[in-house]
Design a protein around this motif. Structure first.
Motif, PDB file in Angstrom:
ATOM      1  N   ASP A  54      -8.441  29.638   3.724  1.00 26.30           N
ATOM      2  CA  ASP A  54      -8.137  28.600   2.750  1.00 26.30           C
ATOM      3  C   ASP A  54      -7.123  27.619   3.331  1.00 26.30           C
ATOM      4  OD1 ASP A  54      -9.799  29.736   0.890  1.00 26.30           O
ATOM      5  OD2 ASP A  54      -8.201  30.804  -0.173  1.00 26.30           O
ATOM      6  N   ILE A  55      -7.268  26.351   2.987  1.00 27.35           N
ATOM      7  CA  ILE A  55      -6.332  25.305   3.403  1.00 27.35           C
ATOM      8  C   ILE A  55      -5.738  24.699   2.136  1.00 27.35           C
ATOM      9  CG2 ILE A  55      -6.043  23.135   4.637  1.00 27.35           C
ATOM     10  CD1 ILE A  55      -8.456  23.891   6.343  1.00 27.35           C
ATOM     11  N   ASP A  56      -4.410  24.734   1.996  1.00 27.05           N
ATOM     12  CA  ASP A  56      -3.766  24.262   0.768  1.00 27.05           C
ATOM     13  C   ASP A  56      -3.583  22.747   0.790  1.00 27.05           C
ATOM     14  OD1 ASP A  56      -1.531  23.699   2.336  1.00 27.05           O
ATOM     15  OD2 ASP A  56      -0.442  25.499   1.709  1.00 27.05           O
ATOM     16  N   HIS A  57      -2.919  22.219  -0.248  1.00 25.18           N
ATOM     17  CA  HIS A  57      -2.799  20.761  -0.363  1.00 25.18           C
ATOM     18  C   HIS A  57      -1.834  20.171   0.664  1.00 25.18           C
ATOM     19  CE1 HIS A  57       0.676  22.096  -2.771  1.00 25.18           C
ATOM     20  NE2 HIS A  57       1.184  20.893  -2.544  1.00 25.18           N
ATOM     21  N   HIS A  58      -1.075  21.032   1.370  1.00 24.96           N
ATOM     22  CA  HIS A  58      -0.216  20.565   2.457  1.00 24.96           C
ATOM     23  C   HIS A  58      -0.943  20.596   3.800  1.00 24.96           C
ATOM     24  CE1 HIS A  58       3.317  20.410  -0.093  1.00 24.96           C
ATOM     25  NE2 HIS A  58       3.154  21.679  -0.454  1.00 24.96           N
ATOM     26  N   GLY A  59      -2.169  21.126   3.805  1.00 26.85           N
ATOM     27  CA  GLY A  59      -2.918  21.242   5.049  1.00 26.85           C
ATOM     28  C   GLY A  59      -2.635  22.526   5.808  1.00 26.85           C
ATOM     29  N   LYS A  60      -1.911  23.465   5.188  1.00 28.22           N
ATOM     30  CA  LYS A  60      -1.592  24.723   5.840  1.00 28.22           C
ATOM     31  C   LYS A  60      -2.701  25.744   5.578  1.00 28.22           C
ATOM     32  CE  LYS A  60       3.426  24.078   5.635  1.00 28.22           C
ATOM     33  NZ  LYS A  60       4.711  24.651   5.171  1.00 28.22           N
ATOM     34  N   THR A  61      -3.029  26.517   6.615  1.00 28.26           N
ATOM     35  CA  THR A  61      -4.093  27.511   6.524  1.00 28.26           C
ATOM     36  C   THR A  61      -3.526  28.860   6.118  1.00 28.26           C
ATOM     37  OG1 THR A  61      -5.312  26.364   8.263  1.00 28.26           O
ATOM     38  CG2 THR A  61      -5.982  28.611   7.779  1.00 28.26           C
ATOM     39  N   ARG A  62      -4.234  29.546   5.230  1.00 26.92           N
ATOM     40  CA  ARG A  62      -3.811  30.870   4.800  1.00 26.92           C
ATOM     41  C   ARG A  62      -5.040  31.758   4.641  1.00 26.92           C
ATOM     42  NH1 ARG A  62      -2.921  27.810  -0.182  1.00 26.92           N
ATOM     43  NH2 ARG A  62      -4.514  28.386  -1.726  1.00 26.92           N
ATOM     44  N   LYS A  63      -4.790  33.054   4.505  1.00 23.87           N
ATOM     45  CA  LYS A  63      -5.868  34.015   4.352  1.00 23.87           C
ATOM     46  C   LYS A  63      -6.648  33.749   3.073  1.00 23.87           C
ATOM     47  CE  LYS A  63      -6.781  39.001   4.100  1.00 23.87           C
ATOM     48  NZ  LYS A  63      -6.171  40.359   4.105  1.00 23.87           N
ATOM     49  N   SER A  64      -7.971  33.845   3.165  1.00 23.65           N
ATOM     50  CA  SER A  64      -8.814  33.658   1.986  1.00 23.65           C
ATOM     51  C   SER A  64      -8.807  34.921   1.139  1.00 23.65           C
ATOM     52  CB  SER A  64     -10.247  33.326   2.407  1.00 23.65           C
ATOM     53  OG  SER A  64     -11.112  33.328   1.289  1.00 23.65           O
ATOM     54  N   GLU A 107      -7.632  15.746   9.229  1.00 29.15           N
ATOM     55  CA  GLU A 107      -6.843  16.264   8.109  1.00 29.15           C
ATOM     56  C   GLU A 107      -7.751  16.956   7.100  1.00 29.15           C
ATOM     57  OE1 GLU A 107      -3.833  14.622   4.559  1.00 29.15           O
ATOM     58  OE2 GLU A 107      -4.785  13.218   5.968  1.00 29.15           O
ATOM     59  N   ASN A 108      -7.323  18.108   6.620  1.00 30.43           N
ATOM     60  CA  ASN A 108      -8.049  18.846   5.600  1.00 30.43           C
ATOM     61  C   ASN A 108      -7.066  19.263   4.518  1.00 30.43           C
ATOM     62  OD1 ASN A 108     -10.919  19.359   6.848  1.00 30.43           O
ATOM     63  ND2 ASN A 108      -9.459  19.743   8.496  1.00 30.43           N
ATOM     64  N   ARG A 109      -7.515  19.197   3.264  1.00 26.60           N
ATOM     65  CA  ARG A 109      -6.606  19.451   2.139  1.00 26.60           C
ATOM     66  C   ARG A 109      -7.385  20.095   0.993  1.00 26.60           C
ATOM     67  NH1 ARG A 109      -4.898  14.702   2.010  1.00 26.60           N
ATOM     68  NH2 ARG A 109      -6.204  13.841   0.356  1.00 26.60           N
ATOM     69  N   ASN A 110      -6.856  21.205   0.464  1.00 25.67           N
ATOM     70  CA  ASN A 110      -7.550  21.952  -0.596  1.00 25.67           C
ATOM     71  C   ASN A 110      -8.999  22.220  -0.178  1.00 25.67           C
ATOM     72  OD1 ASN A 110      -5.354  22.131  -2.341  1.00 25.67           O
ATOM     73  ND2 ASN A 110      -5.823  20.180  -3.332  1.00 25.67           N
ATOM     74  N   ALA A 111      -9.156  22.722   1.024  1.00 24.56           N
ATOM     75  CA  ALA A 111     -10.483  22.923   1.608  1.00 24.56           C
ATOM     76  C   ALA A 111     -10.653  24.382   2.004  1.00 24.56           C
ATOM     77  CB  ALA A 111     -10.679  22.023   2.823  1.00 24.56           C
ATOM     78  N   ALA A 112     -11.888  24.743   2.323  1.00 25.97           N
ATOM     79  CA  ALA A 112     -12.203  26.082   2.812  1.00 25.97           C
ATOM     80  C   ALA A 112     -12.725  25.970   4.238  1.00 25.97           C
ATOM     81  CB  ALA A 112     -13.247  26.736   1.919  1.00 25.97           C
ATOM     82  N   GLN A 113     -12.119  26.697   5.148  1.00 30.93           N
ATOM     83  CA  GLN A 113     -12.561  26.718   6.539  1.00 30.93           C
ATOM     84  C   GLN A 113     -13.532  27.882   6.729  1.00 30.93           C
ATOM     85  OE1 GLN A 113      -9.807  27.821   9.936  1.00 30.93           O
ATOM     86  NE2 GLN A 113      -9.882  25.601  10.198  1.00 30.93           N
ATOM     87  N   ALA A 114     -14.644  27.649   7.402  1.00 28.85           N
ATOM     88  CA  ALA A 114     -15.653  28.703   7.586  1.00 28.85           C
ATOM     89  C   ALA A 114     -16.624  28.302   8.683  1.00 28.85           C
ATOM     90  CB  ALA A 114     -16.409  28.957   6.287  1.00 28.85           C
TER      91      ALA A 114
END
Length: 297
Positions: free
Chosen positions: A59-69, A279-286
């Motif tokens: 998961d990518i939050d609104h700051h563009g930081k990636t975290r565990k889904s 830039e990615n924001r409130n996005a899902a990486q996959a």
């Protein structure tokens, strides 16, 4: 971030990844759209079967930081589509989806949303004039009939297979495909409908998707196309209140190999990386792999 903003972040994972995969599948004009099955000028009916596997979710939050889904670890989907020509320059198609979500040793299978699409050719390419592109306009509607994040019952969203709302798509596609180097682009707008759900009255923001493609035919009757996707969506409303930091932005990459036989079956392999650049924001990486079989009837 509000409690619902966290729910909204998971909605990206559960619904937009599968939608984005379909959007990246190359069409006959090379630039993709909201519909996976495309009729070439000499075809009147076509059947499409597609199987995709998605993994590596972050998961990518609104700051563009990636975290565990916190959603499914893997998603598989099966698309069944059929296209029918109505007029020499107009055809329609229908797409149904069945999915499977996996988390650890647990999994669930359900139907997904249903889509109806239409494409009309305004300008047809001519081999005698290769500088004239193919120009199409397209329209589609996705019916949000599957269970969504707003009425999920299972942990990790294993029972989430749909967006939770209807959405209408309008766009145009330009493709230069008569020379050694092929290229083109699409512009697609999404107009979501307000929906009453278990979580309340939801109204997603409007969507804009830009697709650019470049490729060629390294072998007879085999096309390779690579592309970039820019997609953004406006802020999200719950019960009429705009949720803070809920707008979305993601940039994807895709690579497609497709056979172009005039008779018999054709095949397509698509690799897709969501949130792969920029830039990615409130996005899902996959990561996604799609194998498709098509046959004109």
């Amino acid at each position: 971030m509000s409690k619902f903003s966290s729910m909204f972040g998971f909605m990206l994972l559960a619904s937009l990844v599968s939608v984005g995969e379909r959007a990246s599948a190359c069409s006959s004009c090379g630039s993709g759209g909201a519909d996976p099955v495309i009729l070439n000028p000499y075809e009147n009916h076509k059947l499409y079967l597609g199987l995709s596997h998605q993994s590596g979710f972050r998961d990518i939050d609104h700051h563009g930081k990636t975290r565990k889904s916190y959603g499914p670890e893997q998603k598989q989907s099966f698309d069944l589509a059929f296209a029918q020509r109505l007029l020499p320059k107009l055809f329609v198609s229908a797409v149904v989806n069945f999915g499977r979500n996996v988390h650890g040793s647990d999994s669930e299978m359900q139907n997904g949303d249903v889509s109806l699409n239409a494409r009309a050719s305004l300008v047809q390419p001519n081999i005698a004039e290769p500088w004239i592109p193919q120009i199409q306009v397209m329209a589609g509607h996705r019916f949000g009939i599957a269970r969504s994040i707003y009425d999920q019952k299972r942990q990790h969203g294993l029972d989430v297979f749909g967006a939770g709302y209807d959405e209408t798509y309008l766009g145009t596609d330009i493709w230069y495909g008569m020379s050694t180097v092929m290229f083109g682009g699409s512009v697609i707008f999404g107009l979501p409908r307000e929906a009453e759900t278990d979580a309340g009255r939801v109204q997603p923001g409007r969507m804009q998707r830009l697709i650019g493609t470049l490729g060629g035919m390294p072998w007879d009757e085999v096309k390779i196309i690579g592309g970039l996707i820019h997609e953004q969506r406006g802020g999200f409303k719950l019960d009429g209140a705009l949720q803070s930091n809920s707008d979305r932005l993601n940039h994807d990459l895709f690579l497609t190999l497709e056979t172009l036989y005039s008779e018999g079956s054709n095949y397509r392999v698509t690799l897709n990386r969501r949130a792969a650049w920029g830039e990615n924001r409130n996005a899902a990486q996959a990561n996604a792999l799609t194998l498709a079989w098509m046959r004109a009837l």
